[in-house]
Design a protein around this motif. Structure first.
Motif, PDB file in Angstrom:
ATOM      1  N   TRP A  35      -7.808  -1.782   5.390  1.00 44.49           N
ATOM      2  CA  TRP A  35      -8.163  -0.365   5.421  1.00 44.49           C
ATOM      3  C   TRP A  35      -9.542  -0.266   6.064  1.00 44.49           C
ATOM      4  O   TRP A  35     -10.469  -0.992   5.677  1.00 44.49           O
ATOM      5  N   SER A  62       0.840  -1.207   0.000  1.00 40.45           N
ATOM      6  CA  SER A  62       0.000   0.000   0.000  1.00 40.45           C
ATOM      7  C   SER A  62       0.868   1.247   0.000  1.00 40.45           C
ATOM      8  O   SER A  62       1.898   1.308   0.682  1.00 40.45           O
ATOM      9  N   PHE A  87      -9.699   5.259  -2.866  1.00 35.66           N
ATOM     10  CA  PHE A  87      -9.127   3.945  -2.587  1.00 35.66           C
ATOM     11  C   PHE A  87      -9.060   3.164  -3.896  1.00 35.66           C
ATOM     12  O   PHE A  87     -10.100   2.889  -4.504  1.00 35.66           O
TER      13      PHE A  87
END
Length: 398
Positions: free
Chosen positions: A67, A36, A187
């Motif tokens: 997340w 990430s 995202f």
């Protein structure tokens, strides 16, 4: 069509943060070995989840497992208790899912300055875990909205080395939009294999050309974050698959980010117009950006856009106060769509009010400025200011 990303599952639940009976909590599970990277607000009053997400990314070198996103409460301006709340919820995910708390990245959006109860989130986490599914992108995109009127989700698929590589992302945001690295919450996931340094560089480039090119009202949020994860589940290492493969992947990522960024502008609070401001002929990017954002942030320009009033004097005034050194106003040309409005420092000889009104009547409008003093260009996307924008923000907490 929204495409699932191998190695990513999304769970959605109702925590009662935003309002009763409303999805407002999202848990995103990332396959083991995923990488990430993220970009975060530069606002000095960074929210607690922003601080912790950055800390956890650094501690784990980007090896996040989850997340966690909530809407309805930004957990910003909440001091030490807010920080402890975000830490607490990361710990609750870790306990439920058998990972380390540092492998959980928290994100929040909503009202600033209100306490956020960790218990609301922790009580809803089992439900979010039960609903984990790779196909829940649309539902998750709807669950993170605040003043947005619609979900923002998109996908890209590229063929590399004979296999498909998928990129899918979602974003939220409609007001308090003026990126200062990224904006809103975004995202994005891909099943490609990319090194941490490579992924970070590609994402920064994509964000610079998309999320950092939009503005609704000039306000940078306390909670802005944009995240990208590479799960590697496709088995395709784009950095070693050749120059063409890397180009295809880069273009797909930038295209996806731009679609999501422009979707935010199209859903801007109270917006009736989608406006592209393009500045050509600048000496460098900084001065092109200065002109573009001065136009995009001008309340006088934005209210004229709402009225479909070709009040081009407001545009000239914005260009003139953008801070360009030694600007020769006689060299500047100004267009609305394809209509030349001003040239040589004055109204264009062939311009008529009817032509200007016809251009301004469109819901999609291009304002183009040619500075005629260099070879650099830049683009910014923005909205008008309507009565509805004022109402939404005046009544935001009522």
């Amino acid at each position: 069509m929204t495409r699932p990303v191998p190695g990513v599952r999304l769970g959605v639940a109702q925590a009662g943060i935003k309002q009763a009976g409303c999805d407002d909590l999202v848990l995103i599970e990332l396959a083991s070995g995923s990488t990430s990277v993220g970009l975060f607000t530069q606002n000095a009053f960074r929210a607690a989840p922003v601080q912790i997400a950055q800390e956890h990314l650094q501690v784990t070198s980007g090896r996040a497992c989850y997340w966690l996103i909530n809407t309805g409460n930004a957990n910003a301006g909440t001091g030490v208790p807010g920080y402890e709340t975000a830490k607490n919820t990361c710990g609750a995910v870790a306990e439920l899912r058998g990972c380390q708390a540092a492998e959980v990245l928290p994100f929040s959006t909503g009202v600033i300055g209100e306490p956020l109860s960790p218990q609301l989130i922790n009580d809803a986490l089992p439900s979010a875990c039960e609903s984990l599914n790779e196909g829940h992108w649309q539902r998750a995109a709807e669950a993170i909205l605040t003043t947005d009127t619609r979900a923002k989700v998109a996908s890209r698929v590229v063929s590399i080395s004979g296999a498909d590589v998928t990129l899918t992302g979602m974003a939220k945001g409609a007001g308090m939009i003026r990126p200062d690295m990224a904006t809103m919450l975004a995202f994005i996931a891909t099943d490609a294999e990319v090194s941490p340094a490579g992924l970070d560089g590609l994402f920064r480039q994509a964000v610079s050309a998309s999320f950092n090119r939009i503005t609704v009202d000039g306000d940078t949020s306390t909670n802005d974050a944009a995240m990208l994860v590479a799960t590697g589940c496709s088995g395709i290492a784009v950095e070693t698959a050749g120059a063409e493969a890397l180009t295809l992947f880069t273009e797909a990522l930038e295209s996806l980010c731009l679609e999501l960024a422009q979707a935010i502008i199209r859903d801007g609070e109270g917006a009736t117009k989608f406006v592209e401001v393009k500045v050509d002929g600048g000496i460098d990017a900084d001065e092109c950006d200065a002109v573009a954002f001065t136009i995009a942030h001008s309340p006088l320009v934005k209210t004229a856009l709402f009225a479909s009033d070709p009040n081009w004097g407001r545009l000239l005034a914005a260009i003139g106060r953008a801070g360009l050194k030694n600007l020769c106003v006689e060299d500047v040309s100004l267009y609305l769509n394809d209509v030349l409005i001003a040239v040589n420092g004055a109204r264009a000889p062939d311009y008529t009010e009817a032509k200007g009104q016809a251009a301004m009547a469109s819901s999609e409008l291009a304002i183009r400025v040619d500075l005629n003093r260099g070879a650099t260009s830049s683009r910014v996307w923005t909205t008008d200011f309507s009565y509805e924008y004022v109402r939404i923000n005046a009544e935001y907490r009522t």
